[in-house]
Scaffold this motif. Structure first.
Motif, PDB file in Angstrom:
ATOM      1  N   PRO A   1      -5.165  17.319  -2.630  1.00 16.39           N
ATOM      2  CA  PRO A   1      -5.610  18.708  -2.798  1.00 16.39           C
ATOM      3  C   PRO A   1      -5.829  19.425  -1.468  1.00 16.39           C
ATOM      4  O   PRO A   1      -5.860  20.650  -1.429  1.00 16.39           O
ATOM      5  N   VAL A   2      -5.951  18.664  -0.387  1.00 15.63           N
ATOM      6  CA  VAL A   2      -6.251  19.294   0.894  1.00 15.63           C
ATOM      7  C   VAL A   2      -5.016  19.973   1.483  1.00 15.63           C
ATOM      8  O   VAL A   2      -5.094  21.088   1.995  1.00 15.63           O
ATOM      9  N   MET A   3      -3.858  19.281   1.404  1.00 12.29           N
ATOM     10  CA  MET A   3      -2.659  19.848   2.031  1.00 12.29           C
ATOM     11  C   MET A   3      -1.375  19.689   1.228  1.00 12.29           C
ATOM     12  O   MET A   3      -0.308  20.046   1.693  1.00 12.29           O
ATOM     13  N   GLY A   4      -1.470  19.166   0.021  1.00 11.11           N
ATOM     14  CA  GLY A   4      -0.280  19.130  -0.838  1.00 11.11           C
ATOM     15  C   GLY A   4       0.615  17.922  -0.681  1.00 11.11           C
ATOM     16  O   GLY A   4       1.713  17.900  -1.229  1.00 11.11           O
ATOM     17  N   GLY A   5       0.184  16.909   0.058  1.00  5.44           N
ATOM     18  CA  GLY A   5       0.989  15.695   0.223  1.00  5.44           C
ATOM     19  C   GLY A   5       1.190  14.992  -1.108  1.00  5.44           C
ATOM     20  O   GLY A   5       0.287  14.952  -1.943  1.00  5.44           O
ATOM     21  N   THR A   6       2.377  14.429  -1.306  1.00  6.82           N
ATOM     22  CA  THR A   6       2.677  13.777  -2.580  1.00  6.82           C
ATOM     23  C   THR A   6       2.393  12.283  -2.488  1.00  6.82           C
ATOM     24  O   THR A   6       3.219  11.522  -1.962  1.00  6.82           O
ATOM     25  N   GLY A   7       1.261  11.858  -3.005  1.00  4.75           N
ATOM     26  CA  GLY A   7       0.906  10.436  -2.991  1.00  4.75           C
ATOM     27  C   GLY A   7       1.814   9.661  -3.939  1.00  4.75           C
ATOM     28  O   GLY A   7       1.870   9.953  -5.130  1.00  4.75           O
ATOM     29  N   MET A   8       2.539   8.666  -3.407  1.00 11.18           N
ATOM     30  CA  MET A   8       3.598   8.029  -4.197  1.00 11.18           C
ATOM     31  C   MET A   8       3.371   6.556  -4.479  1.00 11.18           C
ATOM     32  O   MET A   8       4.241   5.870  -4.968  1.00 11.18           O
ATOM     33  N   ARG A   9       2.166   6.057  -4.153  1.00  8.48           N
ATOM     34  CA  ARG A   9       1.929   4.617  -4.322  1.00  8.48           C
ATOM     35  C   ARG A   9       1.191   4.285  -5.618  1.00  8.48           C
ATOM     36  O   ARG A   9       0.646   3.193  -5.737  1.00  8.48           O
ATOM     37  N   GLY A  10       1.200   5.217  -6.543  1.00  8.96           N
ATOM     38  CA  GLY A  10       0.497   4.960  -7.807  1.00  8.96           C
ATOM     39  C   GLY A  10       1.463   4.742  -8.950  1.00  8.96           C
ATOM     40  O   GLY A  10       1.203   5.130 -10.078  1.00  8.96           O
ATOM     41  N   ASN A  11       2.596   4.121  -8.643  1.00  8.35           N
ATOM     42  CA  ASN A  11       3.580   3.847  -9.692  1.00  8.35           C
ATOM     43  C   ASN A  11       3.712   2.350  -9.874  1.00  8.35           C
ATOM     44  O   ASN A  11       3.620   1.578  -8.915  1.00  8.35           O
ATOM     45  N   PHE A  12       3.929   1.962 -11.120  1.00  5.62           N
ATOM     46  CA  PHE A  12       3.927   0.539 -11.461  1.00  5.62           C
ATOM     47  C   PHE A  12       5.229   0.200 -12.159  1.00  5.62           C
ATOM     48  O   PHE A  12       5.709   0.965 -12.989  1.00  5.62           O
ATOM     49  N   ILE A  13       5.772  -0.935 -11.817  1.00  5.92           N
ATOM     50  CA  ILE A  13       7.062  -1.280 -12.402  1.00  5.92           C
ATOM     51  C   ILE A  13       7.011  -2.661 -13.050  1.00  5.92           C
ATOM     52  O   ILE A  13       6.178  -3.500 -12.723  1.00  5.92           O
ATOM     53  N   THR A  14       7.925  -2.836 -13.960  1.00  4.74           N
ATOM     54  CA  THR A  14       8.099  -4.140 -14.584  1.00  4.74           C
ATOM     55  C   THR A  14       9.594  -4.478 -14.557  1.00  4.74           C
ATOM     56  O   THR A  14      10.406  -3.645 -14.161  1.00  4.74           O
ATOM     57  N   PHE A  15       9.920  -5.699 -14.967  1.00  8.34           N
ATOM     58  CA  PHE A  15      11.299  -6.155 -14.825  1.00  8.34           C
ATOM     59  C   PHE A  15      12.039  -6.142 -16.154  1.00  8.34           C
ATOM     60  O   PHE A  15      11.476  -6.477 -17.184  1.00  8.34           O
ATOM     61  N   ILE A  16      13.312  -5.781 -16.113  1.00  9.79           N
ATOM     62  CA  ILE A  16      14.181  -5.913 -17.288  1.00  9.79           C
ATOM     63  C   ILE A  16      15.315  -6.838 -16.879  1.00  9.79           C
ATOM     64  O   ILE A  16      16.037  -6.552 -15.916  1.00  9.79           O
TER      65      ILE A  16
END
Lengths: 748, 177
Positions: free
Chosen positions: A723-738
């Protein structure tokens, strides 16, 4: 990593255990090189060299392009006079020849056309393509105002299109390097020290006694000067402390590796602050003289003990204390490194603030072995009229959000390019120069909506990157080895200027960006801003104003200049005034408080992976610069694809085997376009997976890169915006395997 | 004269710059290489250690490739540099089979190719391309018979190892650990 040719099975036993002296006949001392190297005498290579600075990443190391008698570019080496590389380029710089030799390069201007109801490109003349773009820009300016044109850029070419749009009447210039990369760090340090970290960073690694890396993987991010200095620091016995859920290369060279639970860094930083203050380890003289807000800070971290942090970070209290002591012992020659790509969890300005505060307590800002004061050399601007004032600019695209953003926020541009959002200020046309937005940015859905809404999309690139596939017009740019560009004047310990000049004529029908921007300018009637025929005139004029000339620079490539604006460090007991409103370092930030944010950072928990999912962490490999090098034949040979790093425990759970190809699925059900090889390694935590960014290209014209590995940003559909400067935080994604091809069913 | 290399595994970051620099310096065709980087991982998380090594021909004192070469194309040059004279090489591949380091490959144009310690540069007093380019300065090249050379000194003062010592070839690439 290992870049072996096809493996040849041999037996080491064949040698035999008895050693036999080689017979004298096997010695041929002084054989002519022509024989040994297999070259006919008259073809023994003799090179001419031309100065350049590298364009494979933003470090811009100066070097020499070596050209043989046939005019073939053979190799690129570093310029020994350049303090940014000291005569040693990194693998990407050395491999820059591959950018020139790449057979998949864009060759001719392309215009999108509809043929039998299908969209395709046709080759066009420069004149036609330029006319089309200029005509469209004029129409947009008439309909919506010139502000409706925006630029996304990265690298040297951006400057010419910035100049073009500014002259045209738009100030909408953005670069993913801000909101997708280092923006939070700059805001965090500006609000603390009144100064940014900048590029190249002002970290005095060469002379440091303790280097603390928070997820920063120097050595894998091959920012040349920093890697060289880290190596020097290792030689001198500096203590390295690395905080990373992955055993990065830097972590493997560290005295302390803190395998932290991801997303908890702020808790660790606050507990370090606690230890420094409550164990009386901080630099008292420095804190008293140069900082304000210490008592608020002390109160704030009162309960943030190592024991508190242990439960959050999984780092043992004695390790937290021991590492804090290492830092204090080394102070002020200690660097808690600000990192570079820091858009992780959406509270990244606050994390950067915590890092800055830690440095302030150690007294390292403005000290040898800590952070130095940079100095650059300001070249005079080539004369032209002042730019018209736009009626609105990038600030308006923020709609009152991100109050501390100092530069345009790419993701806000994307939103503003979707008319249905009902925004007042709508962007209708893009020029994209040197950045492959489709791989560089997360949130593909909104990006695609924006792209579909645009009335004009122009892409300037050397390669047929994915983004070119969406363009109305594609301008093929020549590579950096085939053109003049602006002089490099990036500030560092000493001011330098470096020249880039062509070592070969532009291949095919490619053109330098300055030429493209100028032609558009002329067609738009902006002649007064492009008052030169050849960019050499601009460079020579600039150089002559400062007592040099293009002729001189073409001989030396790099010129080192004396500092004139003060020393590298704060003198002992000097009354130094920081560039903050009060002149003091802000341990408690009024600026942040006034804007409605925490004046001192706090730890907030972030979402954790659901069962069977793993946090997606991404990073860099030393031989690649994002998608820019993904098709470079020399560098592809070193690392053709990325792999997904999986802890052996996780692999066992899933029954995964080495090099098995799996598809990835994220928390929102997005499945990767391509499969990725599994790398089972003890270098990664069990709750995370890791992959190198920049792979998984889906554009077939990139023949070396197509279908190789997975594009991490494709899997990043959840973004935590700062919220301070609009940076896109991208480390909150979770993956699984197929494990089975998820598209098989659809096909059959 | 005895040329050798000491490579500091504590500094090497495995960036493979040595590989690209060799490739462009020696016109090694893409898809092949004369040097490469290998990584070994030991221990289990979080007690993991890794070692990164830039590897190449060891210019062995008792080089099996020289011994087995039927045409004497593989031979020693001054300083113990092992090289292949292209026009004498018949591409039989015996040397490839004999090398304990897998350091040789068949060049698409018919001869067998490998690291030459950049003999064309060394004869001019320059460093091999890999040593000259390495951003971490982890590759130290020089004359072991010169008591004042950096490589002599570094081997005097640091712990080191060689690869596959059991092959008995007296390799001349030393890894500082």
């Amino acid at each position: 990593m290992s870049s072996r040719r096809d493996f040849i099975k041999i037996s080491a036993l064949g040698v035999g255990s008895t050693t036999v002296l080689a017979s004298a006949a096997r010695f041929g001392f002084g054989s002519p090189l022509e024989d040994i190297l297999g070259l006919p005498k008259d073809e023994f290579p003799s090179f001419k060299r031309y100065p350049t600075y590298c364009e494979v990443c933003f470090w811009k190391c100066a070097g020499w392009t070596h050209v043989d008698m046939d005019g073939r570019i053979r190799k690129i080496t570093g310029n020994i006079e350049d303090p940014q590389c000291n005569g040693r380029l990194c693998p990407r710089g050395t491999g820059g020849v591959g950018m020139y030799n790449d057979k998949d390069r864009l060759k001719k201007p392309l215009i999108r056309v509809s043929r039998n109801g299908e969209q395709t490109y046709r080759e066009a003349s420069w004149d036609e393509a330029l006319d089309l773009v200029a005509g469209k820009m004029k129409t947009l300016a008439k309909k919506y105002g010139p502000e409706s044109m925006a630029l996304f850029n990265h690298g040297s070419s951006g400057h010419y299109f910035t100049h073009l749009l500014n002259a045209f009447g738009s100030g909408n210039i953005a670069a993913p390097s801000y909101a997708q990369c280092r923006g939070p760090r700059e805001v965090g340090f500006e609000t603390t020290f009144g100064d940014s970290v900048g590029s190249p960073e002002v970290t005095d690694i060469r002379d440091t006694r303790c280097l603390v890396l928070i997820g920063s993987h120097i050595g894998e991010n091959m920012h040349n000067g920093q890697v060289q200095e880290m190596s020097d620091a290792i030689d001198k016995g500096a203590v390295i402390i690395t905080v990373d859920p992955r055993l990065s290369t830097a972590a493997s060279k560290s005295k302390f590796w803190l395998p932290i639970k991801p997303a908890t860094d702020i808790a660790l930083l606050l507990s370090w602050i606690h230890v420094l203050i409550y164990d009386n380890l901080y630099n008292k003289a420095y804190v008293e003289k140069y900082t304000e807000g210490f008592s608020q800070l002390k109160d704030h971290v009162k309960d943030m003990t190592p024991e508190w942090a242990y439960g959050i970070t999984t780092i043992a209290p004695d390790v937290i204390r021991a590492t804090a002591r290492e830092m204090a012992d080394a102070a002020p020659s200690v660097i808690v490194h600000p990192g570079r790509h820091v858009t992780w969890y959406g509270d990244d300005v606050q994390r950067s603030r915590a890092i800055a505060i830690l440095n302030a307590l150690l007294g390292s800002w403005g000290q040898r072995g800590g952070f130095f004061f940079r100095e650059g050399f300001k070249l005079p601007d080539y004369p032209c009229p002042s730019y018209p004032t736009p009626s609105w600019s990038w600030k308006e695209t923020l709609n009152g959000r991100y109050p501390l953003a100092k530069m345009a926020v790419t993701n806000a541009f994307v939103e503003s390019s979707i008319p249905e959002t009902g925004k007042e200020h709508i962007i209708r046309g893009w020029i994209v120069s040197g950045t492959n937005l489709t791989i560089a940015m997360p949130l593909k859905e909104s990006l695609m909506r924006a792209v579909q809404s645009l009335e004009l999309l122009v892409v300037v690139d050397t390669m047929p990157m994915e983004i070119t596939g969406f363009a109305d017009v594609v301008f093929p740019e020549c590579t950096y080895l085939e053109r003049y560009d602006d002089l490099r004047d990036s500030p560092h310990r000493e001011p330098t200027i470096a020249l880039r000049m062509p070592a070969a004529e532009p291949s095919y029908e490619t053109k330098p960006a300055w030429w493209i921007a100028r032609q558009l300018g002329l067609k738009l009637g902006l002649d007064a801003w492009f008052n030169y025929k050849d960019y050499k005139e601009v460079l020579d004029w600039q150089l002559r104003q400062v007592g040099s000339s293009l002729e001189e620079m073409e001989k030396v490539g790099v010129k080192r200049l004396k500092r004139t604006k003060g020393p590298l460090y704060i003198g002992e007991g000097e009354d130094y005034s920081f560039r903050t409103p009060s002149g003091k370092i802000q341990l408690w930030s009024k600026e942040l408080a006034d804007a409605g944010f925490d004046a001192i950072p706090s730890y907030t928990p972030h979402p954790e992976p659901p069962d069977g999912y793993y946090r997606l962490i991404y990073g860099r490999a030393p031989m690649h610069t994002f998608s820019r090098t993904a098709n470079n034949p020399n560098l592809v040979a070193l690392m053709p694809e990325n792999s997904v790093w999986v802890n052996p425990k996780v692999a066992k759970l899933w029954g995964l085997i080495k090099d098995q190809k799996v598809w990835l699925k994220n928390q929102d059900g997005v499945i990767s376009t391509f499969p990725i090889k599994v790398r089972i390694t003890e270098r990664i935590r069990w709750d995370s997976v890791y992959m190198v960014h920049g792979f998984g290209h889906h554009h077939k014209p990139l023949t070396n890169a197509y279908g190789r590995g997975v594009n991490d940003t494709e899997m990043i559909t959840r973004v935590m915006t700062d919220p301070v400067m609009g940076g896109t935080g991208m480390r909150g994604n979770f993956i699984t395997f197929i494990k089975e091809d998820p598209r098989k069913e659809a096909i059959s | 004269m005895r040329y050798a290399m000491a490579i500091d595994t504590r500094k090497c970051v495995g960036c493979s710059d040595c590989v690209v620099a060799c490739q462009t310096e020696n016109d090694v065709p893409i898809g092949f290489c004369r040097d490469w980087v290998s990584e070994t991982v030991d221990g289990s998380y979080p007690n993991t250690v890794i070692e990164l090594r830039s590897e190449r021909c060891n210019h062995c004192e008792y080089a099996p490739c020289v011994r087995c070469c039927p045409t004497h194309a593989s031979h020693y040059e001054e300083g113990g540099i092992v090289v292949v004279t292209h026009h004498k090489c018949i591409g039989c591949g015996a040397c490839i089979q004999s090398c304990p380091y897998e350091a040789r490959y068949s060049h698409p144009e018919g001869w067998v190719d490998k690291c030459t310690f950049c003999i064309h540069r060394v004869r001019k007093g320059e460093q091999p391309a890999c040593a000259a380019v390495c951003p971490t300065k982890c590759i130290c090249f020089g004359d072991l018979e010169d008591p004042n050379s950096e490589v002599t000194n570094v081997l005097k003062n640091r712990k080191y190892k060689v690869l596959a010592p059991e092959a008995g070839t007296r390799p001349q690439i030393f890894y500082l650990v």
